[in-house]
Design an enzyme around this catalytic site. Sequence first.
Site, PDB file in Angstrom:
ATOM      1  N   GLU A  86       1.073  -1.379   0.076  1.00 47.74           N
ATOM      2  CA  GLU A  86       0.487  -0.102   0.421  1.00 47.74           C
ATOM      3  C   GLU A  86       0.717   1.517  -0.081  1.00 47.74           C
ATOM      4  O   GLU A  86       0.082   2.377  -0.682  1.00 47.74           O
ATOM      5  CB  GLU A  86      -1.072   0.611   1.348  1.00 47.74           C
ATOM      6  N   HIS A 107       0.094   7.150  -5.916  1.00 48.86           N
ATOM      7  CA  HIS A 107      -1.580   8.294  -6.530  1.00 48.86           C
ATOM      8  C   HIS A 107      -1.198   9.582  -5.617  1.00 48.86           C
ATOM      9  O   HIS A 107      -1.898  10.576  -6.090  1.00 48.86           O
ATOM     10  CB  HIS A 107      -2.330   7.387  -5.462  1.00 48.86           C
ATOM     11  N   GLY A 163       2.197  17.260  -7.246  1.00 47.86           N
ATOM     12  CA  GLY A 163       3.234  16.081  -7.270  1.00 47.86           C
ATOM     13  C   GLY A 163       3.457  15.602  -6.332  1.00 47.86           C
ATOM     14  O   GLY A 163       2.235  15.589  -5.479  1.00 47.86           O
ATOM     15  N   ASP A 196      -8.244  -4.729  -3.166  1.00 50.34           N
ATOM     16  CA  ASP A 196      -9.187  -4.755  -2.582  1.00 50.34           C
ATOM     17  C   ASP A 196     -10.628  -4.426  -2.403  1.00 50.34           C
ATOM     18  O   ASP A 196     -11.685  -5.082  -2.170  1.00 50.34           O
ATOM     19  CB  ASP A 196      -8.615  -3.988  -1.231  1.00 50.34           C
ATOM     20  N   ASP A 215      -0.055 -10.948  -9.535  1.00 54.80           N
ATOM     21  CA  ASP A 215       0.700 -12.498  -9.654  1.00 54.80           C
ATOM     22  C   ASP A 215       0.960 -13.209  -8.847  1.00 54.80           C
ATOM     23  O   ASP A 215       0.140 -13.053  -7.591  1.00 54.80           O
ATOM     24  CB  ASP A 215       2.183 -12.193  -9.870  1.00 54.80           C
ATOM     25  N   THR A 274       3.282 -14.806  -6.787  1.00 53.55           N
ATOM     26  CA  THR A 274       4.417 -14.427  -6.121  1.00 53.55           C
ATOM     27  C   THR A 274       4.515 -12.727  -5.354  1.00 53.55           C
ATOM     28  O   THR A 274       5.141 -11.965  -5.558  1.00 53.55           O
ATOM     29  CB  THR A 274       5.418 -14.535  -6.205  1.00 53.55           C
TER      30      THR A 274
HETATM   31  C1  HEM Z   1      -2.042   2.299 -15.679  1.00 52.39           C
HETATM   32  C2  HEM Z   1      -1.671   2.826 -14.086  1.00 52.39           C
HETATM   33  C3  HEM Z   1      -2.257   1.988 -13.077  1.00 52.39           C
HETATM   34  C4  HEM Z   1      -3.344   1.906 -12.942  1.00 52.39           C
HETATM   35  C5  HEM Z   1      -4.967   1.401 -13.691  1.00 52.39           C
HETATM   36  C6  HEM Z   1      -3.967   1.305 -11.458  1.00 52.39           C
HETATM   37  C7  HEM Z   1      -4.998   0.230 -10.842  1.00 52.39           C
HETATM   38  C8  HEM Z   1      -4.298  -0.064  -9.566  1.00 52.39           C
HETATM   39  C9  HEM Z   1      -5.626  -0.718  -9.049  1.00 52.39           C
HETATM   40  C10 HEM Z   1      -7.025  -0.596  -9.480  1.00 52.39           C
HETATM   41  C11 HEM Z   1      -5.557  -1.471  -7.650  1.00 52.39           C
HETATM   42  C12 HEM Z   1      -6.179  -2.299  -6.771  1.00 52.39           C
HETATM   43  C13 HEM Z   1      -6.488  -1.515  -5.842  1.00 52.39           C
HETATM   44  C14 HEM Z   1      -7.796  -1.722  -5.062  1.00 52.39           C
HETATM   45  O1  HEM Z   1      -8.799  -2.464  -5.047  1.00 52.39           O
HETATM   46  O2  HEM Z   1      -6.878  -1.969  -3.670  1.00 52.39           O
HETATM   47  C15 HEM Z   1      -3.575  -1.589  -7.856  1.00 52.39           C
HETATM   48  C16 HEM Z   1      -2.963  -1.665  -6.793  1.00 52.39           C
HETATM   49  C17 HEM Z   1      -1.478  -1.656  -6.502  1.00 52.39           C
HETATM   50  N1  HEM Z   1      -0.860  -0.449  -7.643  1.00 52.39           N
HETATM   51 FE1  HEM Z   1      -1.902  -0.154  -9.166  1.00 52.39          FE
HETATM   52  N2  HEM Z   1      -1.937   0.993 -10.947  1.00 52.39           N
HETATM   53  C18 HEM Z   1      -1.525   1.639 -11.565  1.00 52.39           C
HETATM   54  C19 HEM Z   1       0.043   2.542 -11.476  1.00 52.39           C
HETATM   55  C20 HEM Z   1       0.684   1.719 -10.494  1.00 52.39           C
HETATM   56  C21 HEM Z   1       1.735   2.509 -10.352  1.00 52.39           C
HETATM   57  C22 HEM Z   1       3.047   3.559 -10.878  1.00 52.39           C
HETATM   58  C23 HEM Z   1       2.164   2.046  -8.714  1.00 52.39           C
HETATM   59  C24 HEM Z   1       3.515   2.472  -8.218  1.00 52.39           C
HETATM   60  C25 HEM Z   1       4.536   2.725  -8.723  1.00 52.39           C
HETATM   61  C26 HEM Z   1       1.531   1.024  -8.408  1.00 52.39           C
HETATM   62  C27 HEM Z   1       1.434   0.449  -7.404  1.00 52.39           C
HETATM   63  C28 HEM Z   1       0.357  -0.016  -6.873  1.00 52.39           C
HETATM   64  C29 HEM Z   1       0.582  -0.891  -5.672  1.00 52.39           C
HETATM   65  C30 HEM Z   1       1.653  -1.469  -5.114  1.00 52.39           C
HETATM   66  C31 HEM Z   1      -1.244  -1.362  -5.931  1.00 52.39           C
HETATM   67  C32 HEM Z   1      -1.104  -3.204  -4.316  1.00 52.39           C
HETATM   68  C33 HEM Z   1      -1.521  -2.408  -3.263  1.00 52.39           C
HETATM   69  C34 HEM Z   1      -2.060  -3.587  -2.468  1.00 52.39           C
HETATM   70  O3  HEM Z   1      -1.941  -4.707  -2.208  1.00 52.39           O
HETATM   71  O4  HEM Z   1      -3.307  -3.079  -0.976  1.00 52.39           O
HETATM   72  N3  HEM Z   1       0.578   1.271  -9.474  1.00 52.39           N
HETATM   73  N4  HEM Z   1      -3.597  -0.626  -8.747  1.00 52.39           N
END
Ligand code: HEM
Length: 364
Positions: free
Chosen positions: A66, A73, A92, A207, A219, A221
């Site tokens: 997170e 974000h 930013g 979530d 994935d 892992t």
């Molecule tokens: C096209 C751009 C992106 C989209 C549409 C996207 C969308 C999402 C969505 C929908 C989730 C699930 C959130 C939830 O249901 O709790 C997620 C999780 C996550 N995203 Fe992205 N994301 C994008 C780019 C990124 C970037 C650039 C990063 C970090 C550099 C990132 C890091 C993460 C991480 C680490 C999670 C997991 C959070 C957790 O396990 O609690 N994402 N993302």
Amino acid sequence: MSFKKISLGLLAIVSCAVAVSLPQKRAACSNGRIASHASCCVWFDVLDDLQENLFDGAQCGEEAHESLRLTFHDAIGFSPQLFKQGKFGGGGADGSIMAHSEIETNFHANNGVDEIVEEQRPFAIKHGVSFGDFIQFAGAVGVSNCLGGPRLQFLAGRANFSLPSPDLLVPEPSDSVDAILARMGDAGFSPAEIVDLLASHSVAAQDHVDPTIPGTPFDSTPSSFDANFFVETLLTGKLFPGNGSNVGEELSPLPGEFRLTSDFELARDPRTACEWQSFVNNQALMVAKFEAVMAKMAVLGHDPRTLVDCSEVIPIPPAAKAQVASLPAGQSLSDIPAACAATPFPTLSADPGPATSIGPVPPS
Ligand code: HEM
């Protein structure tokens, strides 16, 4: 005076000057640690506190994931296009998501980030550091706990002042590739760099897209910063792991694994597919490119020359298990339709054993 005496004298003056100039910058910090700049010392204390009290003893668990998501974000709330139109385009990586959480965590794309914002805020206040610095630091430390993780650059010194970011700057999983490329392009990222950033989804779970199955990873892992994410997103989809198709969800190849529409489409789009495929047999390349693009993202809205490099505080991550991703047990190369026209898909071997099925990420 002999030449030897003169040169010895000069040497003494030079050594003295070096001895005087070094301690001005280098500083002794807590627990015998040395920082190259005194202002970095505080981050060693933040590190100790975070590892013990947020990341449960340096784990790559839910809070680490997170925290990494939060770096994005906060930072992506930045739009030169809006500034050009005479509107405020966001600051930013300025901590606005924490300073103005009552506004920004209500944006639809920020669904769920309120939890980690509330968990992190007391740490930032306790240590007297800015929210913008803290968010980038916590993300860098969290991901350094993951097997094979990157060692991200960390620059400190962002001001603790921000205005709320405008809405609609954070991409959504249901956005088209065109919309994602346009939004990320506005913030300064090329299509390949978007793929590089998405290495983050290698240590990630959802979530809120399907709230009936929280903790369902992207994935097999989710505690390893490995290339499995890039392979598994290319496998033919067969099932929904939860209650059926949700907005922003695609068929997944494995029970217990979740697939976002945005990941599905970026893996297959001609503008991004070859960068995507390039990581499946090269974990080191994936890490190097992630480190480079994160260094860029972490300073969106800032002049990095005004910040101090405290990267030495970020821990050295545990080594990766493998350089090359494997196919999940029960899958074969015929389950991967070609997406990159320029390069054939590399040969990968499948894990032995019964067909892979994934359980939810245990809460940390
Ligand atoms: C096209 C751009 C992106 C989209 C549409 C996207 C969308 C999402 C969505 C929908 C989730 C699930 C959130 C939830 O249901 O709790 C997620 C999780 C996550 N995203 Fe992205 N994301 C994008 C780019 C990124 C970037 C650039 C990063 C970090 C550099 C990132 C890091 C993460 C991480 C680490 C999670 C997991 C959070 C957790 O396990 O609690 N994402 N993302």
